[in-house]
Design an enzyme around this catalytic site. Structure first.
Site, PDB file in Angstrom:
ATOM      1  N   ASP A  32     -30.474   2.643  -0.190  1.00 54.18           N
ATOM      2  CA  ASP A  32     -31.807   2.316  -0.689  1.00 54.18           C
ATOM      3  C   ASP A  32     -31.763   1.303  -1.833  1.00 54.18           C
ATOM      4  OD1 ASP A  32     -32.679   4.054   1.134  1.00 54.18           O
ATOM      5  OD2 ASP A  32     -33.540   5.524  -0.281  1.00 54.18           O
ATOM      6  N   GLU A 112     -45.251  14.026  25.147  1.00 55.95           N
ATOM      7  CA  GLU A 112     -45.019  13.538  23.780  1.00 55.95           C
ATOM      8  C   GLU A 112     -45.428  14.590  22.765  1.00 55.95           C
ATOM      9  OE1 GLU A 112     -47.396  10.053  23.310  1.00 55.95           O
ATOM     10  OE2 GLU A 112     -46.309   8.964  24.858  1.00 55.95           O
ATOM     11  N   LYS A 114     -47.601  15.905  19.771  1.00 50.38           N
ATOM     12  CA  LYS A 114     -48.927  15.590  19.262  1.00 50.38           C
ATOM     13  C   LYS A 114     -48.856  15.682  17.739  1.00 50.38           C
ATOM     14  CE  LYS A 114     -53.788  16.431  20.156  1.00 50.38           C
ATOM     15  NZ  LYS A 114     -54.280  16.384  18.789  1.00 50.38           N
ATOM     16  N   ASP A 116     -49.660  15.768  13.960  1.00 53.51           N
ATOM     17  CA  ASP A 116     -50.830  16.238  13.229  1.00 53.51           C
ATOM     18  C   ASP A 116     -51.060  15.306  12.052  1.00 53.51           C
ATOM     19  OD1 ASP A 116     -52.975  17.778  12.797  1.00 53.51           O
ATOM     20  OD2 ASP A 116     -51.899  19.534  12.060  1.00 53.51           O
ATOM     21  N   ARG A 135     -59.743   5.886  13.641  1.00 54.73           N
ATOM     22  CA  ARG A 135     -60.435   6.104  14.901  1.00 54.73           C
ATOM     23  C   ARG A 135     -61.953   6.176  14.698  1.00 54.73           C
ATOM     24  NH1 ARG A 135     -61.701   9.823  19.233  1.00 54.73           N
ATOM     25  NH2 ARG A 135     -61.992  11.630  17.922  1.00 54.73           N
ATOM     26  N   TYR A 225     -47.700   5.368  19.912  1.00 55.82           N
ATOM     27  CA  TYR A 225     -47.700   5.966  21.246  1.00 55.82           C
ATOM     28  C   TYR A 225     -48.554   5.207  22.264  1.00 55.82           C
ATOM     29  CZ  TYR A 225     -51.629   8.394  18.913  1.00 55.82           C
ATOM     30  OH  TYR A 225     -52.744   8.692  18.190  1.00 55.82           O
ATOM     31  N   LYS A 317     -52.333  22.387  23.206  1.00 58.20           N
ATOM     32  CA  LYS A 317     -52.346  22.708  21.774  1.00 58.20           C
ATOM     33  C   LYS A 317     -51.628  24.019  21.511  1.00 58.20           C
ATOM     34  CE  LYS A 317     -55.780  21.394  19.261  1.00 58.20           C
ATOM     35  NZ  LYS A 317     -56.148  20.496  18.171  1.00 58.20           N
ATOM     36  N   CYS A 411     -47.371  51.077 -12.236  1.00 55.85           N
ATOM     37  CA  CYS A 411     -46.905  50.995 -10.854  1.00 55.85           C
ATOM     38  C   CYS A 411     -47.856  51.773  -9.943  1.00 55.85           C
ATOM     39  CB  CYS A 411     -45.495  51.573 -10.759  1.00 55.85           C
ATOM     40  SG  CYS A 411     -44.923  51.795  -9.073  1.00 55.85           S
ATOM     41  N   CYS A 414     -45.827  55.059  -8.420  1.00 58.34           N
ATOM     42  CA  CYS A 414     -45.384  56.221  -9.200  1.00 58.34           C
ATOM     43  C   CYS A 414     -46.133  56.365 -10.517  1.00 58.34           C
ATOM     44  CB  CYS A 414     -43.885  56.143  -9.459  1.00 58.34           C
ATOM     45  SG  CYS A 414     -43.456  54.837 -10.614  1.00 58.34           S
ATOM     46  N   CYS A 429     -40.979  47.696 -11.516  1.00 59.23           N
ATOM     47  CA  CYS A 429     -41.074  49.088 -11.893  1.00 59.23           C
ATOM     48  C   CYS A 429     -39.645  49.589 -12.043  1.00 59.23           C
ATOM     49  CB  CYS A 429     -41.798  49.874 -10.796  1.00 59.23           C
ATOM     50  SG  CYS A 429     -41.640  51.649 -11.035  1.00 59.23           S
ATOM     51  N   CYS A 434     -39.091  56.345  -8.694  1.00 55.60           N
ATOM     52  CA  CYS A 434     -40.240  55.765  -7.980  1.00 55.60           C
ATOM     53  C   CYS A 434     -39.970  55.856  -6.474  1.00 55.60           C
ATOM     54  CB  CYS A 434     -40.427  54.312  -8.400  1.00 55.60           C
ATOM     55  SG  CYS A 434     -41.721  53.474  -7.461  1.00 55.60           S
TER      56      CYS A 434
END
Ligand code: IVH
Length: 685
Positions: A32, A112, A114, A116, A135, A225, A317, A411, A414, A429, A434
Site C-alpha cells: 500500500d 451469482e 446477491k 446487500d 437505481r 454484474y 432470498k 443477584c 440468590c 455474583c 449461588c
C-alpha cells in the site's frame, strides 16, 4: 527524452495497473505504501502541470465541490428489480414458467451472489466514466457521479484494447465489507457519532454524502454484474451469454465476483442455494440471497420483461436475519462462572426459521452506549452465532416515560450482592452457594489441584445436586454412604470409595483449601503465599486489604477480591460448614526455602500454560524475584514462544535460558504434584 505529458500518462497507466491487480485480480504486486508513493508522485507532477490533468486521472477521484442535493437523471434502459423467491418450490416454478414460455429450449443458469448494497449504473463514453447514478425508482435515479468516482474499485477509465468496447453501461453493487463496516463504526463511536446499523445502511449513507471527500473516506467496494455495449457498431463485440459478459467486464477493469457459478440444470442451482445458506457467513461482506440468471442472451431477450422485472432472472432470498420487535424487559442472567449478563426479553418474532423471544445485551456499558430501554422498539439480528443480539433502538418509536437502564445491586438468583470487577465491564455474583454457579464451584473444589476428591467429577456433582443431597461444597462432608447407595449407577463399593475420598480430603494442606474456595484471581501460587503468611483460614478471613497488599506477589486486584469474598455472609456460612466438618483450617507451615530462592527471573515470549502474572506469582511463591531487564545479575530467562530481544540479550550475556517445560518440571518436583494443563493461576472461575 520523454515529454512530461508522456511521463505523466505512463505513471497513470502504472497506477491503473496496480488498481487492476488489487481490485479485479485480488493479487496486488506492491504494498500500500508504495502505491501511495506513486500517487503522491503523480499528484506532484500534475500540480506542476495543471494543464495536463485529465478527468480520468487516478488523482481525480475526489474532485468537485460539495453539492446541495443530487440532480436526477433518466436511465437509458430502466433499472428493474428482481422477483423474489424464498423456497425450493418457488425456484422450481420459475423453471416451469421458463419451459412453458419456451417449450423447445434447454436452459443454463448463472448463479451469482446477491450483494446487500446499493445498485448503481455507470456510463462510460470513449472509455471514460462520465456518469454514475443510483437505481432510484428504476426509471430515474440520483446522479452521484462525484461520489462514485471516489470508490477505488470503480475504474475511471476502461481498459482499452483490440476487441473491447469503449462505450458501455455497467451495472453493479456498491457495498461495504463487514470488516470495513466495523472499523468505520468504531471510528464513529470514538468520535461520538451515531453508528450505522448494518453495512448496507453505511453504504447508502456514504453515497448520499454531499461532500465527496467524505465519501472517499468510507471503505466502499464495488462488484459488477451487468454489461451493455452502447457502441453504434457493436456487431463484432456482440456477446452471446451472460457469463461471457462477466468475463468481458473483468477484462474492462471491473471487479466481478469470483463466487459466480454456471449451472447446467435447476438441480445444480438448488445445490448452490443450499450451500450458500451457510457459506454466507464465511465471506467478508453481506449477501441477502443469490441471483439466478438465464445464461443465454438470446433466450433472455426472447423471454423479455414484465412490468417490474425480467422474466429471465429471479432472486433466491435467504431468510431475513433482522427484524424489529418490542423489548418488554431487561432481565439478568447469571452464568456458571458468576458473570451476570443482561438479557432482552422480547415480544416474540419469527426470524430466520425460529421464534425469538430473548436476545443478549452483553453488558451494562453496551446498554448505555446504545441507550436501550424497556419499552423500546429494537432492531434485532441473528448473526453467524445462534444467539440473537439487539443491534439498535428505533428512536422514532420510543414511547414516553421510558427510563435509562440501571443495573440492579443484587443477584436475581440468590439475592447476594453483585460486585463490579474493575478490570472488565462485567458484574459478578461471588456467592459460592449461588445456585446458578454451584455446580462449577463444587467441581473446582473437588478437582485434583484443589481438594483432590477422587470420584467427585462433573457428572457426580450434577447427580448429587439433582437429588438435593448437597447445595454447596460445604455439604459434601455431610454425605453418608446410605445417601449414595440409592443413586443411579452407584454400588456399595463405589459409594464407600467416594465417602472415603471425601474424608481423606479433610487433611489437605491449607494452600489447597484456599485455592479450592474459588476466590476470583487467587490461583494455586497465590494460595501458597497466603497459607504461608497466615497459617490459618480464620486469620486470612480477617485480613484487611492493606495487610494482603503488603505480601510479595499479591496485588491490589487480588487483595480486593479476597476481602470481598470473605465479607459475603453466604460464603461465611459455607466456611462454617467446612469448619464443623472438621476440615483442617490451620496449618503450621514449614519455612520452605523455595526452589527459586533469591533467584532473579526475566520473562520473555508467550507462555502456553501460564499467563505472565501466573508465572510471576509462582516464581515469587518459590522465593524468586521478577525483573524486567536482562543483565549479568539475571539468573534465568524464562522463555515462551516467539521470545523477543530479551532472549537475544540472554544469549549475549550467557544467562541461563529456561523453557516452559523445564520450569514446570521443577515446580512439580518441588510441590510433588502435577500441574494442570492450563493455568489455574488467575483462572476464570
Ligand atoms: S441483477 C434486471 N445481480 O438486487 C437485473 N442484481 O432486486 C437486475 N443485486 O437492484 C439486477 N446483487 O441492487 C443483479 N448479482 C446481482 C445482484 C443484484 C445484488 C441487487 C440490485 C438490484 C436488486 C434486485
Amino acid at each position: 527524452m520523454n515529454s512530461i505529458k508522456e511521463d505523466i500518462e505512463n505513471l497513470r497507466d502504472e497506477i491503473r495497473q496496480h488498481n487492476y491487480r488489487y481490485y479485479v485480480l485480488n493479487d496486488p504486486l506492491i504494498a500500500d505504501y508504495e502505491y501511495d508513493r506513486l500517487m503522491a508522485k503523480l499528484e506532484a507532477m500534475e500540480k506542476a502541470h495543471p494543464e495536463l490533468i485529465t478527468p480520468d486521472s487516478p488523482t481525480q477521484r475526489v474532485g468537485g465541490e460539495p453539492v446541495k442535493g443530487f440532480p436526477t437523471v433518466a436511465h437509458e434502459i430502466p433499472m428493474l428489480s428482481l422477483a423474489n423467491t424464498y423456497s425450493q418450490e418457488e425456484l422450481e416454478e420459475f423453471e416451469k414458467r421458463l419451459r412453458h414460455l419456451m417449450p423447445e429450449e434447454d436452459f443454463e443458469y448463472v448463479v451469482e451472489l446477491k450483494f446487500d448494497g446499493i445498485a448503481v449504473g455507470l456510463l462510460y463514453k470513449d472509455g471514460v466514466l462520465v456518469r454514475g447514478a443510483t437505481r432510484g425508482d428504476g426509471e430515474r435515479g440520483d446522479d452521484i457521479t462525484s461520489n462514485l468516482k471516489t470508490v477505488r474499485a470503480i475504474p475511471l477509465r476502461l481498459v482499452q484494447k483490440e476487441g473491447l468496447p469503449v462505450n458501455v453501461e455497467v451495472r453493479g453493487e456498491v457495498f461495504m465489507s463487514r470488516s470495513g463496516f466495523k472499523k468505520l463504526n468504531r471510528i464513529r463511536e470514538n468520535a461520538g457519532e451515531k453508528v450505522f446499523a448494518n453495512p448496507r445502511n453505511a453504504t447508502a449513507g456514504s453515497l448520499k454524502q454531499q461532500d465527496p471527500r467524505e465519501t472517499a473516506r468510507r471503505p466502499l467496494n464495488f462488484s459488477a454484474y451487468y454489461l451493455r455495449v452502447t457502441e453504434p457498431d457493436s456487431e463484432q463485440l456482440a456477446l452471446t451469454t451472460h457469463l461471457e459478459s462477466l468475463h468481458r467486464l473483468r477484462e474492462l477493469g471491473f471487479p466481478v465476483s469470483r463466487h459466480t457459478r454456471l449451472c447446467k440444470s435447476m438441480w445444480e442451482v438448488l445445490d448452490a442455494c443450499m450451500e450458500w445458506e451457510t457459506k454466507r457467513e464465511e465471506i467478508d461482506f453481506e449477501i441477502d440471497g443469490l441471483v439466478i440468471k438465464v445464461n443465454d442472451l438470446s433466450q433472455q431477450s426472447a423471454l423479455g420483461y414484465t412490468q417490474k422485472s425480467p422474466r429471465w432472472a429471479i432472486a433466491y432470498k435467504f431468510k431475513a436475519r433482522q427484524a424489529t420487535t418490542v423489548l418488554k424487559a431487561i432481565h439478568l442472567q447469571v452464568g456458571r462462572t458468576g458473570t451476570v449478563t443482561p438479557v432482552a426479553v422480547l415480544e416474540p418474532v419469527f426470524l430466520a426459521g425460529s421464534t425469538i423471544s430473548r436476545a443478549t445485551l452483553h453488558n451494562e456499558e453496551e446498554i448505555h452506549r446504545k441507550d436501550i430501554r424497556e419499552g423500546d422498539t429494537v432492531l434485532i439480528e441473528k448473526g453467524g452465532d445462534v444467539i440473537p443480539k439487539v443491534v439498535s433502538v428505533i428512536d422514532e418509536k420510543r414511547p414516553s416515560g421510558t427510563r435509562p437502564f440501571r443495573m440492579p445491586k443484587i443477584c436475581p438468583v440468590c439475592g447476594g450482592p453483585l460486585v463490579r470487577s474493575e478490570e472488565e465491564a462485567a458484574v459478578r455474583c461471588d456467592n459460592v452457594s449461588c445456585p446458578a454457579q454451584v455446580q462449577r464451584r463444587i467441581e473446582h473444589f473437588a478437582s485434583r489441584q484443589a481438594m483432590d476428591i477422587e470420584g467427585l467429577g462433573g457428572a457426580m456433582v450434577k447427580l448429587l445436586l439433582e437429588n438435593q443431597l448437597i447445595e454447596d461444597f460445604g455439604d459434601i462432608y455431610r454425605l453418608k454412604k446410605e445417601d449414595l447407595i440409592d443413586l443411579e449407577r452407584m454400588g456399595e463399593k463405589s459409594a464407600g470409595n467416594l465417602i472415603r475420598a471425601i474424608a481423606d480430603s479433610k487433611q489437605r494442606p491449607l494452600d489447597r483449601l484456599i485455592f479450592a474456595l474459588g476466590i476470583r484471581h487467587v490461583g494455586s501460587g497465590a494460595a501458597v503465599l497466603l497459607a504461608d503468611r497466615f497459617e490459618s483460614l480464620f486469620r486470612l478471613q480477617k485480613a484487611e486489604s492493606q495487610e494482603l497488599d503488603a505480601i510479595d506477589g499479591i496485588g491490589p486486584t487480588m487483595s480486593r477480591s479476597i476481602v470481598q469474598f470473605f465479607r459475603q455472609p453466604q460464603n461465611q456460612t459455607v466456611l462454617e460448614k467446612l469448619e464443623k466438618a472438621g476440615i483442617r483450617m490451620e496449618e503450621k507451615r514449614k519455612k520452605r526455602s523455595g526452589i527459586f530462592d533469591k533467584k532473579t527471573f526475566v520473562l520473555t515470549g508467550a507462555l502456553t500454560r501460564f499467563t505472565r502474572e501466573g508465572a510471576a506469582e509462582l516464581i515469587e511463591s518459590e522465593g524468586g524475584k521478577i525483573s524486567t531487564t536482562v543483565s549479568r545479575n539475571t539468573d534465568y530467562v524464562l522463555a515462551g514462544e516467539k521470545p523477543g530481544s530479551k532472549y537475544r540479550k540472554a544469549l549475549d550475556l550467557n544467562v541461563e535460558i529456561m523453557d516452559e517445560d523445564t520450569f514446570i518440571g521443577l515446580l512439580e518436583k518441588s510441590r510433588k504434584r502435577p500441574f494442570p494443563r492450563s493455568s489455574q493461576l488467575g483462572m476464570e472461575l
